[in-house]
Design a protein around this motif. Structure first.
Motif, PDB file in Angstrom:
ATOM      1  N   CYS A 119       0.818  -1.225   0.000  1.00 31.45           N
ATOM      2  CA  CYS A 119       0.000   0.000   0.000  1.00 31.45           C
ATOM      3  C   CYS A 119       0.847   1.268   0.000  1.00 31.45           C
ATOM      4  CB  CYS A 119      -0.931   0.005   1.212  1.00 31.45           C
ATOM      5  SG  CYS A 119      -2.064  -1.395   1.292  1.00 31.45           S
ATOM      6  N   THR A 120       2.145   1.157   0.289  1.00 32.78           N
ATOM      7  CA  THR A 120       3.040   2.309   0.263  1.00 32.78           C
ATOM      8  C   THR A 120       4.354   1.865  -0.374  1.00 32.78           C
ATOM      9  OG1 THR A 120       3.964   1.828   2.456  1.00 32.78           O
ATOM     10  CG2 THR A 120       2.039   3.269   2.381  1.00 32.78           C
ATOM     11  N   ASP A 121       5.330   2.770  -0.413  1.00 32.91           N
ATOM     12  CA  ASP A 121       6.639   2.400  -0.945  1.00 32.91           C
ATOM     13  C   ASP A 121       7.727   2.781   0.047  1.00 32.91           C
ATOM     14  OD1 ASP A 121       7.138   5.169  -1.233  1.00 32.91           O
ATOM     15  OD2 ASP A 121       6.427   5.180  -3.311  1.00 32.91           O
ATOM     16  N   GLN A 122       8.977   2.497  -0.292  1.00 36.45           N
ATOM     17  CA  GLN A 122      10.085   2.724   0.619  1.00 36.45           C
ATOM     18  C   GLN A 122      10.269   4.199   0.946  1.00 36.45           C
ATOM     19  OE1 GLN A 122      13.529   0.824  -1.099  1.00 36.45           O
ATOM     20  NE2 GLN A 122      12.709  -1.252  -0.853  1.00 36.45           N
ATOM     21  N   THR A 123      10.061   5.070  -0.032  1.00 41.77           N
ATOM     22  CA  THR A 123      10.213   6.504   0.208  1.00 41.77           C
ATOM     23  C   THR A 123       9.199   6.997   1.239  1.00 41.77           C
ATOM     24  OG1 THR A 123      11.046   6.839  -2.035  1.00 41.77           O
ATOM     25  CG2 THR A 123      10.227   8.777  -0.877  1.00 41.77           C
ATOM     26  N   MET A 124       7.960   6.516   1.127  1.00 41.66           N
ATOM     27  CA  MET A 124       6.925   6.900   2.096  1.00 41.66           C
ATOM     28  C   MET A 124       7.279   6.386   3.491  1.00 41.66           C
ATOM     29  SD  MET A 124       3.476   6.144  -0.119  1.00 41.66           S
ATOM     30  CE  MET A 124       3.183   6.955  -1.702  1.00 41.66           C
ATOM     31  N   LEU A 125       7.822   5.174   3.559  1.00 48.39           N
ATOM     32  CA  LEU A 125       8.230   4.639   4.855  1.00 48.39           C
ATOM     33  C   LEU A 125       9.284   5.527   5.494  1.00 48.39           C
ATOM     34  CD1 LEU A 125       8.433   2.494   7.103  1.00 48.39           C
ATOM     35  CD2 LEU A 125      10.095   1.301   5.658  1.00 48.39           C
ATOM     36  N   LEU A 126      10.287   5.927   4.721  1.00 47.56           N
ATOM     37  CA  LEU A 126      11.332   6.784   5.267  1.00 47.56           C
ATOM     38  C   LEU A 126      10.768   8.126   5.713  1.00 47.56           C
ATOM     39  CD1 LEU A 126      14.472   6.198   3.012  1.00 47.56           C
ATOM     40  CD2 LEU A 126      13.760   5.015   5.100  1.00 47.56           C
ATOM     41  N   GLU A 127       9.815   8.656   4.970  1.00 49.47           N
ATOM     42  CA  GLU A 127       9.187   9.924   5.366  1.00 49.47           C
ATOM     43  C   GLU A 127       8.492   9.782   6.718  1.00 49.47           C
ATOM     44  OE1 GLU A 127       5.360  12.680   4.099  1.00 49.47           O
ATOM     45  OE2 GLU A 127       6.361  11.508   2.532  1.00 49.47           O
ATOM     46  N   ASP A 128       7.702   8.716   6.865  1.00 48.11           N
ATOM     47  CA  ASP A 128       6.942   8.526   8.101  1.00 48.11           C
ATOM     48  C   ASP A 128       7.851   8.169   9.272  1.00 48.11           C
ATOM     49  OD1 ASP A 128       4.681   9.051   6.647  1.00 48.11           O
ATOM     50  OD2 ASP A 128       4.119   6.950   6.371  1.00 48.11           O
ATOM     51  N   PHE A 129       8.820   7.284   9.027  1.00 49.50           N
ATOM     52  CA  PHE A 129       9.712   6.886  10.101  1.00 49.50           C
ATOM     53  C   PHE A 129      10.638   8.046  10.489  1.00 49.50           C
ATOM     54  CE2 PHE A 129      13.356   4.066  11.660  1.00 49.50           C
ATOM     55  CZ  PHE A 129      12.787   3.939  12.915  1.00 49.50           C
ATOM     56  N   GLY A 130      11.014   8.854   9.492  1.00 47.92           N
ATOM     57  CA  GLY A 130      11.817  10.035   9.778  1.00 47.92           C
ATOM     58  C   GLY A 130      11.103  10.984  10.725  1.00 47.92           C
ATOM     59  N   GLU A 131       9.801  11.135  10.564  1.00 47.15           N
ATOM     60  CA  GLU A 131       9.031  11.993  11.462  1.00 47.15           C
ATOM     61  C   GLU A 131       9.026  11.435  12.885  1.00 47.15           C
ATOM     62  OE1 GLU A 131       5.167  12.615   9.823  1.00 47.15           O
ATOM     63  OE2 GLU A 131       5.903  13.803   8.125  1.00 47.15           O
TER      64      GLU A 131
END
Length: 565
Positions: free
Chosen positions: A315-327
């Protein structure tokens, strides 16, 4: 039945917002002690549910008996005979949260921990539940059906059960071949996303893949989604989860991602904390706070993986994961409280701090959800550098403790970690017990990622402000900030900057722009005062990104990190 408790809940007058509770049982001895739980499992603070109780009445056979209060939530009755007992009382239900209860003309949402009494000596006995509701309502409980209602094998199972009643959509979905229910309460003005059912299925499936087992709840699992104008949160149960989400956030891609993360978080709790439980919570003590350092594992590990589950679900990609985890990591790095409160202390103080936080709390405390997720990241990366992983640890704990319904503790983590590397237990202790201990930048670097600071674009004054009845009031003064050095404190009313009146929060930063020093006029306890404040530049946040100079070994480890094994 002499060895069971019969309970009937009357919801037939929803406009009164009052639930009438009737309980019947046959006593085995004359001294009867009754108790309403003081807290709801999964929400670790004293809720004092008894504050909403009134009209308590107990009869023994045909005789009304005197009931003496032993504590705010505990009562004693000395019976004259061992004839059947009938207990009745009312619960005011006006609080729409996942841990309390609401009854109104639209629907009922009740956490039974805030409703049902524990009868001493009957905790591990069957509890039969009947519910009377308006004729046009459907009643939903994730309990086994019985002839006249539902059957809970014991009191714990009863109060672990959320009750929902009303007229709302019920959608089936399937996970690992097991049939689940999705209850949709409310609806967004723009309609539900077309793929929401299939996306939820895939997130739940990804959770099962992480743990390496089918859902522990089997075919009896109920996911309740309350869509509200404002609200966010969830509460886990053995056979259910109740979520609250706001429909305005659902309109954005990021908001929808957050909903899927929330679904994954509560679904993973079927394993982690409901069945794989810290030893201090096995069994639950409903009468008082239970100090439990293992909350960091229960919530921190779960918060770490709720970010990954939508990725693994496609449902998401690696870039989105990094964005969310970065927050998430930015929140930890930007919290002054991490230099005051360790992770183990954050978990132990949950009862008096996390759930009672004020704006100023950030300076002295940190959430074990977020710091726990950061420690989970460091531990996961460290384990992968030794050829293992955090999912392997989770599956081990599930096999040895969760499936056996045994509580685990830090020593059990040590034992497994030492089998991977003898130095890991000491590292974990350092991360748990010391402040500012977690090596976030180093851990990110090991897998070819980098943490980068983002500079604040407006002058940094260190004040959190709020409008209160038209006044601009200081709500928080950041530790070691320009505001603290200017001797401003919480409650001060800001009137002017350099002689210019300020009536909105944005104007404060605007009037400080390009100034090395400003004069602040303010009111404290009715007295006019002035001070000099020196704005400065500061880091606003951190972001997590790919390192373009990562080595082949770092890239290989990063690809492993993006996957479960």
């Amino acid at each position: 039945m002499s060895d069971s408790v019969q309970i009937r809940l009357d919801l037939t007058q929803p406009a009164s917002q009052t639930v009438w509770v009737h309980m019947e049982w046959t006593p085995q001895w004359n001294r009867q002690i009754l108790q309403l739980p003081v807290w709801t499992p999964g929400s670790y603070t004293v809720r004092d549910h008894a504050q909403h109780l009134h009209s308590l009445r107990l009869s023994n056979g045909s005789t009304v008996q005197k009931v003496r209060r032993l504590s705010p939530s505990r009562w004693l009755c000395e019976l004259t005979t061992l004839e059947p007992v009938t207990l009745s009382y009312a619960i005011e239900s006006r609080d729409l949260t996942v841990r309390t209860g609401l009854l109104d003309p639209d629907f009922a949402s009740l956490s039974l921990a805030s409703v049902a009494m524990e009868i001493e000596g009957f905790r591990w006995m069957p509890h039969h539940l009947e519910v009377s509701a308006p004729s046009h309502w459907q009643v939903h409980l994730p309990l086994e059906s019985s002839v006249k209602g539902w059957l809970a094998p014991d009191f714990d199972a009863l109060i672990d059960t959320p009750l929902h009643a009303g007229s709302f959509a019920v959608e089936p979905f399937t996970v690992h071949g097991h049939r689940h229910e999705l209850l949709l309460i409310g609806a967004p003005p723009f309609g539900w996303p077309e793929s929401i059912i299939s996306d939820i299925e895939r997130v739940c499936q990804a959770t099962c893949d992480l743990m390496g087992t089918p859902p522990p709840a089997g075919d009896r699992y109920q996911l309740v989604l309350q869509l509200l104008e404002k609200g966010y949160g969830g509460l886990e149960h053995d056979h259910s989860a109740v979520l609250q989400f706001n429909w305005s956030a659902l309109a954005s891609k990021k908001g929808y991602r957050q909903l899927l993360q929330l679904v994954g978080h509560e679904y993973l709790h079927q394993w982690n904390v409901r069945r794989l439980r810290p030893v201090e919570l096995r069994p639950y003590n409903y009468s008082q706070p239970v100090i439990c350092e293992g909350l960091w594992f229960a919530e921190g590990i779960t918060s770490y993986y709720d970010l990954f589950l939508p990725l693994w679900a496609g449902c998401t990609d690696q870039t989105m994961l990094l964005e969310d985890f970065g927050e998430e990591l930015s929140s930890v790095l930007m919290s002054p409280g991490r230099s005051i409160q360790s992770l183990s202390m954050s978990a132990e103080e949950a009862w008096v701090k996390l759930y009672k936080a004020t704006p100023a709390s950030r300076d002295t405390q940190i959430s074990y959800y977020r710091l726990g997720a950061a420690v989970a990241f460091c531990l996961d990366v460290r384990l992968r550098s030794f050829g293992s992983s955090l999912p392997v640890l989770l599956r081990h704990l599930w096999s040895f403790f969760g499936e056996q319904r045994r509580g685990f503790c830090r020593d059990d983590l040590h034992l497994w970690l030492s089998s991977v590397d003898s130095g890991l237990p000491a590292e974990l202790d350092h991360w748990l017990d010391d402040t500012n201990a977690i090596p976030l930048e180093h851990s990110a670097g090991l897998i070819g990622l980098r943490l980068e600071s983002v500079q604040q674009q407006t002058p940094h004054h260190g004040l959190s402000l709020k409008l209160s009845a038209g006044d601009l009031v200081v709500q928080r003064v950041m530790k070691n900030s320009p505001g603290m050095r200017a001797n401003l404190v919480v409650g001060d009313e800001i009137l002017a900057i350099n002689g210019f009146r300020v009536r909105c929060i944005e104007a404060v930063a605007d009037l400080m722009r390009n100034c090395s020093e400003v004069q602040v006029s303010f009111v404290r306890r009715g007295l006019m005062k002035e001070t000099l404040l020196q704005p400065e530049t500061a880091i606003e946040s951190w972001r997590l990104d790919f390192d373009p100079q990562a080595s082949s070994n770092q890239l290989a480890l990063r690809e492993q990190w993006f996957k479960t094994f």
